[in-house]
Write an enzyme that holds these catalytic residues in place. Structure first.
Site, PDB file in Angstrom:
ATOM      1  N   HIS A 288       0.536  -1.032  -0.101  1.00 16.50           N
ATOM      2  CA  HIS A 288      -0.301  -0.265  -0.305  1.00 16.50           C
ATOM      3  C   HIS A 288       1.433   1.416  -0.180  1.00 16.50           C
ATOM      4  O   HIS A 288       1.733   1.411   0.611  1.00 16.50           O
ATOM      5  CB  HIS A 288      -0.272   0.080   1.281  1.00 16.50           C
ATOM      6  CG  HIS A 288      -1.520   1.071   1.090  1.00 16.50           C
ATOM      7  ND1 HIS A 288      -2.957   0.599   0.996  1.00 16.50           N
ATOM      8  CD2 HIS A 288      -1.338   2.323   1.428  1.00 16.50           C
ATOM      9  CE1 HIS A 288      -3.890   2.327   1.441  1.00 16.50           C
ATOM     10  NE2 HIS A 288      -3.101   2.646   1.473  1.00 16.50           N
ATOM     11  N   HIS A 331       0.023   2.334  11.570  1.00 12.34           N
ATOM     12  CA  HIS A 331       1.075   3.764  11.613  1.00 12.34           C
ATOM     13  C   HIS A 331       1.524   4.934  12.419  1.00 12.34           C
ATOM     14  O   HIS A 331       0.741   5.010  12.925  1.00 12.34           O
ATOM     15  CB  HIS A 331       1.040   4.107  10.222  1.00 12.34           C
ATOM     16  CG  HIS A 331       0.289   5.480   9.593  1.00 12.34           C
ATOM     17  ND1 HIS A 331      -0.716   5.276   9.380  1.00 12.34           N
ATOM     18  CD2 HIS A 331      -0.104   6.472   9.747  1.00 12.34           C
ATOM     19  CE1 HIS A 331      -1.671   5.704   8.742  1.00 12.34           C
ATOM     20  NE2 HIS A 331      -0.943   7.066   9.186  1.00 12.34           N
ATOM     21  N   GLU A 337      -2.716  15.141  11.252  1.00 15.46           N
ATOM     22  CA  GLU A 337      -3.755  14.491   9.962  1.00 15.46           C
ATOM     23  C   GLU A 337      -5.070  15.037  10.509  1.00 15.46           C
ATOM     24  O   GLU A 337      -5.855  14.207  11.516  1.00 15.46           O
ATOM     25  CB  GLU A 337      -3.526  13.004   9.683  1.00 15.46           C
ATOM     26  CG  GLU A 337      -2.949  12.518   9.613  1.00 15.46           C
ATOM     27  CD  GLU A 337      -2.425  10.870   9.149  1.00 15.46           C
ATOM     28  OE1 GLU A 337      -2.932   9.958   8.950  1.00 15.46           O
ATOM     29  OE2 GLU A 337      -1.684  10.288   9.260  1.00 15.46           O
ATOM     30  N   HIS A 361      -6.066  12.378  14.388  1.00  9.35           N
ATOM     31  CA  HIS A 361      -4.417  11.782  14.879  1.00  9.35           C
ATOM     32  C   HIS A 361      -2.900  12.850  15.088  1.00  9.35           C
ATOM     33  O   HIS A 361      -3.265  12.832  13.387  1.00  9.35           O
ATOM     34  CB  HIS A 361      -4.701  11.153  14.041  1.00  9.35           C
ATOM     35  CG  HIS A 361      -5.242  10.205  13.810  1.00  9.35           C
ATOM     36  ND1 HIS A 361      -6.511  10.133  12.479  1.00  9.35           N
ATOM     37  CD2 HIS A 361      -6.330   9.311  14.665  1.00  9.35           C
ATOM     38  CE1 HIS A 361      -7.883   8.995  12.941  1.00  9.35           C
ATOM     39  NE2 HIS A 361      -7.139   8.443  14.009  1.00  9.35           N
ATOM     40  N   HIS A 367      -2.444   4.975  14.790  1.00  7.92           N
ATOM     41  CA  HIS A 367      -3.848   4.908  14.002  1.00  7.92           C
ATOM     42  C   HIS A 367      -3.376   4.015  13.404  1.00  7.92           C
ATOM     43  O   HIS A 367      -2.479   3.895  12.534  1.00  7.92           O
ATOM     44  CB  HIS A 367      -4.152   6.345  13.738  1.00  7.92           C
ATOM     45  CG  HIS A 367      -3.972   6.932  13.093  1.00  7.92           C
ATOM     46  ND1 HIS A 367      -2.724   7.269  13.146  1.00  7.92           N
ATOM     47  CD2 HIS A 367      -4.005   7.788  11.620  1.00  7.92           C
ATOM     48  CE1 HIS A 367      -2.373   8.470  12.222  1.00  7.92           C
ATOM     49  NE2 HIS A 367      -2.857   8.104  11.037  1.00  7.92           N
TER      50      HIS A 367
END
Length: 433
Positions: A288, A331, A337, A361, A367
């Site tokens: 990803h 991560h 964010e 976050h 998260h």
């Protein structure tokens, strides 16, 4: 909303006139402007900024913007500015909010701004604020000017008809609007009410990110950003000017409309952009990729690659990677964010994160997918799959975002059980085959 004409291209040298012959030829500020107009310059960067980064537009208007009365303070208790007005003692917890309800009392765009998280300092030209807007009344003879920063508006519910000094932009959910710092605008509501998100950027002006190894094509294309054509209000009558200056709102009365620009040219302009035109880049083999491949606009800081603000979207896209956990991985990140959901479902949070809601976050706060999303993705048959009917986004910043008192206690929307979405993730370690 009536069909409007637009000029194409982010950062282009645009030119438009509502009355033929209004634009000077071969000069910017002639001794006498045609039709008895006044020449006025608006600069979005310092005069001596490098040519490639210099932002300015010339306006030819019926009266200059200096013709305005004195300003008086205007109360707006829900609008906060800079780290000094955030809750600094908040623990490093993940935070999430339910969608904020629309107001019952008549509320326009300015009155309906609700600051959710803040950082930085507009006087130092650093940082940003993440706001929600909740409105059910159009701004009629009222205009808003933000001298502290530029505004990136992300509609979630209800269309907006935005009149600016340089012309009009009609925008709907799925599109975004960028209003330069210092430019007057007002918001009308064709659907009677509206809700959405705003990033107030105090730092360097938002721009398209560099493409690097992606090459010359991909992400957001400059030509898909649309600037308005010149248009002016002919109606007589007074206007209230609301200005955000030094973190506070101020109000003044003037006898005429601020939307009296008959012609303009330059590369400082408001824009709208349809996120459906974003060219997504993703893995076609395995793993990803980092979410930075979804960056639409960026405000760089003094550290290359570490942005003051990034605007990142998660639009419909195909997932085809093999032997890969396809949702975002767990991560911790040096960036903070603030996320919102415009429509549909976010693949890492199928429950609890609703359109109109938001989450925060902060830097190094762990998260990732909730228990349900992890279980589903871990056991899925990895056929090509399209994530459709979805649009999430992030305001991402290198500075810690401080939630406001309204966000923590006044909104009633804080999800106090958010952390429980990871509670059932088990230790499945098996030391022997």
């Amino acid at each position: 909303m009536s069909e409007l004409n637009y000029q194409s291209g982010f950062g282009n040298e645009h030119a438009s006139e509502a009355v033929p012959g209004s634009l000077p030829v071969g000069r910017n500020s002639p001794q006498r402007v045609a039709h008895g107009l006044y020449a006025e310059l608006i600069s979005g960067t310092a005069f001596t900024a490098p040519r490639a980064e210099n932002l300015r537009s010339w306006m030819y208007r019926r009266q200059p913007s200096v013709v305005v009365g004195g300003y008086a303070p205007l109360a707006q208790p829900f609008l906060k500015t800079g780290a000094r007005e955030g809750a600094a003692a908040v623990p490093p917890d993940p935070l999430r909010w339910a969608p904020l309800p629309l107001p019952e009392a008549p509320t326009d765009f300015v009155e309906g701004l609700r600051s959710m998280a803040v950082n930085g300092d507009p006087d130092a030209q650093v940082g940003m604020a993440a706001h929600a807007y909740l409105a059910n009344r159009s701004m009629a003879r009222r205009a808003f000017v933000n001298a502290d920063g530029e505004l990136l508006i992300v509609p979630q519910q209800g269309r907006l008809a935005i009149t600016t000094e340089l012309g009009r932009l009609d925008v709907k959910p799925g599109e975004i609007v960028l209003i330069p710092r210092g430019l007057a605008f007002k918001v009308a509501l064709p659907d009677g009410s509206a809700r959405g998100y705003v990033c107030e950027n105090y730092g360097a002006a938002l721009r398209l990110p560099e493409l690097g190894p992606i090459g010359s094509n991909g992400l957001a294309n400059p030509r898909d950003f649309l600037a308005p054509v010149a248009a002016f209000e002919a109606e007589e009558g007074a206007y209230e000017i609301v200005k955000k200056f030094g973190g506070r709102l101020w109000t003044a009365q003037q006898a005429h409309t601020p939307f009296n620009v008959v012609a303009w040219h330059g590369n400082l302009a408001p824009y709208k952009y349809d996120t459906a035109h974003f060219m997504t880049i993703g893995s076609i083999s395995f793993d990803h990729p980092d979410p930075s491949i979804f960056t639409v606009l960026t405000s760089p800081s003094d550290t290359p690659g570490w942005a003051n603000v990034d605007f990142v979207i998660f639009p419909p896209r195909w997932m085809v990677a093999e032997d890969t956990f396809r949702p975002p991985w767990y991560h911790r990140n040096v960036m903070s964010e603030f996320m919102g959901l415009v429509l549909g479902q976010y693949d890492a949070k199928p429950e609890g994160f609703k359109p109109g809601g938001s989450s925060l976050h902060n830097a190094m706060v762990p998260h990732g997918p909730d228990t349900e999303a992890f279980a589903k993705a871990s056991g899925a048959e990895l056929k090509p799959h399209k994530l459709d009917h979805t649009l999430a986004f992030m305001f991402e910043t290198r500075w810690r975002l401080l939630p406001t008192e309204f966000a923590l206690r006044g909104s009633g929307a804080l999800d106090k059980g958010y952390a429980d979405c990871w509670r059932d993730l088990q230790d499945n370690f098996q030391p022997t085959p």
